[in-house]
Design a protein around this motif. Sequence first.
Motif, mmCIF file in Angstrom:
data_model
loop_
_atom_site.group_PDB
_atom_site.id
_atom_site.type_symbol
_atom_site.label_atom_id
_atom_site.label_comp_id
_atom_site.label_asym_id
_atom_site.label_seq_id
_atom_site.Cartn_x
_atom_site.Cartn_y
_atom_site.Cartn_z
ATOM 1 N N GLY A 190 4.805 -2.183 -5.750
ATOM 2 C CA GLY A 190 6.229 -1.751 -5.169
ATOM 3 C C GLY A 190 6.296 -0.366 -4.685
ATOM 4 N N THR A 191 5.478 0.513 -4.926
ATOM 5 C CA THR A 191 5.500 1.985 -4.543
ATOM 6 C C THR A 191 4.821 1.908 -3.451
ATOM 7 O OG1 THR A 191 5.134 2.694 -6.825
ATOM 8 C CG2 THR A 191 4.632 4.283 -4.978
ATOM 9 N N GLN A 192 3.743 1.190 -3.007
ATOM 10 C CA GLN A 192 3.124 1.397 -1.745
ATOM 11 C C GLN A 192 3.803 0.516 -0.630
ATOM 12 O OE1 GLN A 192 0.747 3.275 -0.695
ATOM 13 N NE2 GLN A 192 0.309 3.977 -2.917
ATOM 14 N N HIS B 18 11.013 -5.860 3.369
ATOM 15 C CA HIS B 18 10.303 -6.052 1.907
ATOM 16 C C HIS B 18 10.891 -7.182 1.211
ATOM 17 C CE1 HIS B 18 9.638 -3.799 -2.251
ATOM 18 N NE2 HIS B 18 8.818 -4.824 -1.940
ATOM 19 N N ILE B 19 10.001 -8.087 0.904
ATOM 20 C CA ILE B 19 10.504 -9.142 -0.095
ATOM 21 C C ILE B 19 9.833 -8.864 -1.411
ATOM 22 C CG2 ILE B 19 10.620 -11.716 -0.440
ATOM 23 C CD1 ILE B 19 10.841 -12.244 2.431
ATOM 24 N N GLU C 46 -5.434 -6.022 -1.351
ATOM 25 C CA GLU C 46 -5.515 -6.180 -2.734
ATOM 26 C C GLU C 46 -5.555 -4.832 -3.216
ATOM 27 O OE1 GLU C 46 -9.339 -7.531 -4.229
ATOM 28 O OE2 GLU C 46 -8.792 -6.782 -6.233
ATOM 29 N N LEU C 47 -4.592 -4.255 -3.830
ATOM 30 C CA LEU C 47 -4.648 -3.165 -4.767
ATOM 31 C C LEU C 47 -5.420 -3.166 -6.202
ATOM 32 C CD1 LEU C 47 -0.992 -1.769 -4.561
ATOM 33 C CD2 LEU C 47 -3.120 -0.972 -3.576
ATOM 34 N N MET D 128 -0.996 8.811 -4.659
ATOM 35 C CA MET D 128 -0.431 7.821 -3.907
ATOM 36 C C MET D 128 -0.652 7.844 -2.414
ATOM 37 S SD MET D 128 3.537 7.120 -5.488
ATOM 38 C CE MET D 128 3.843 8.523 -6.536
ATOM 39 N N ASP D 129 -0.961 9.329 -2.135
ATOM 40 C CA ASP D 129 -1.091 9.563 -0.738
ATOM 41 C C ASP D 129 -2.600 8.797 -0.435
ATOM 42 O OD1 ASP D 129 1.027 10.786 -0.133
ATOM 43 O OD2 ASP D 129 0.299 12.862 -0.399
#
Length: 189
Positions: A15-17, A29-30, A113-114, A175-176
Motif C-alpha cells: 500500500g505504502t509503495q 491504484h486498485i 515482488e516486495l 521507504m526511500d
Amino acid sequence: MLNIVIFGAPGSGKGTQSERIVEKYGLNHISTGDVLRNEIKNGTELGKTAKGYIDQGQLIPDALMIDILAHVFDGFKGGKGVIFDGFPRTTPQAEALKEMLEKRNQKIAVMLELDVPENELMTRLIKRGQESGRADDNEETIKKRLDVYHSQTAPLIDWYKKENLHAHIQGLGSMDEIFNSIVQVVDNL
Ligand code: AMP
C-alpha cells in the motif's frame, strides 16, 4: 497504459509503495482490500459477504473477486495505467487478469515482488493493528493470513517468473530505498 502488479505478503508495504508509484507515474491504484473495506463501510451486500471472509483471514472466492476487479478496472479506461495491489492472490486470479487485459488489448508490464522476512511482517502487522485498528490485524488473523499467503498466493512468484514478468524488490530498508529499487525497475521497462 502502464499496468503493474505490486505483490507481497500482508505487511510487505504494498500500500505504502503503491501510493508513491501513483504519485510518480500518474497511475490509478486498485487495492482490492480497500475496495472490499469500502463495501463493508457502506453496508452493501458485497460488503456483508466479504466481511465473513476477511474477519477469518480467508480469501474472497475467485469468481466474485474477478468480477469486481474487471468492473473497477473499466472505470479507469483511458488513464495512464493501473497499479494492482492485493490482486492477483491466486493462480486463477492471475490467469483471469491476463485474459481480462488481453480482451482490452492491455497487459501487465511487470510484477514487483516486495520480499520481507516473516518475523518482520508479523511485527509490522501487529503495530499496524494497534495504530489503525484494522479488524484483521490481530495476532490470530494475521497468522491465518500469512498461512493463506504461503499456500495460495506465494506460488504466483513462479507463475510470473514463467511469464518473464517477475522483478524481485528487497522489501527491507527505508521507504526511500525500497522506492528507489522500484523506480529502477519501472524506468527500465
Ligand atoms: P489486503 O488489504 O490486501 O490485505 O486485503 C484484506 C483482505 O481482503 C484479505 O485478507 C482478503 O480476505 C480480502 N482480499 C483482498 N484482496 C483479495 C483478493 N484478490 N482475493 C481474495 N480476497 C481478497
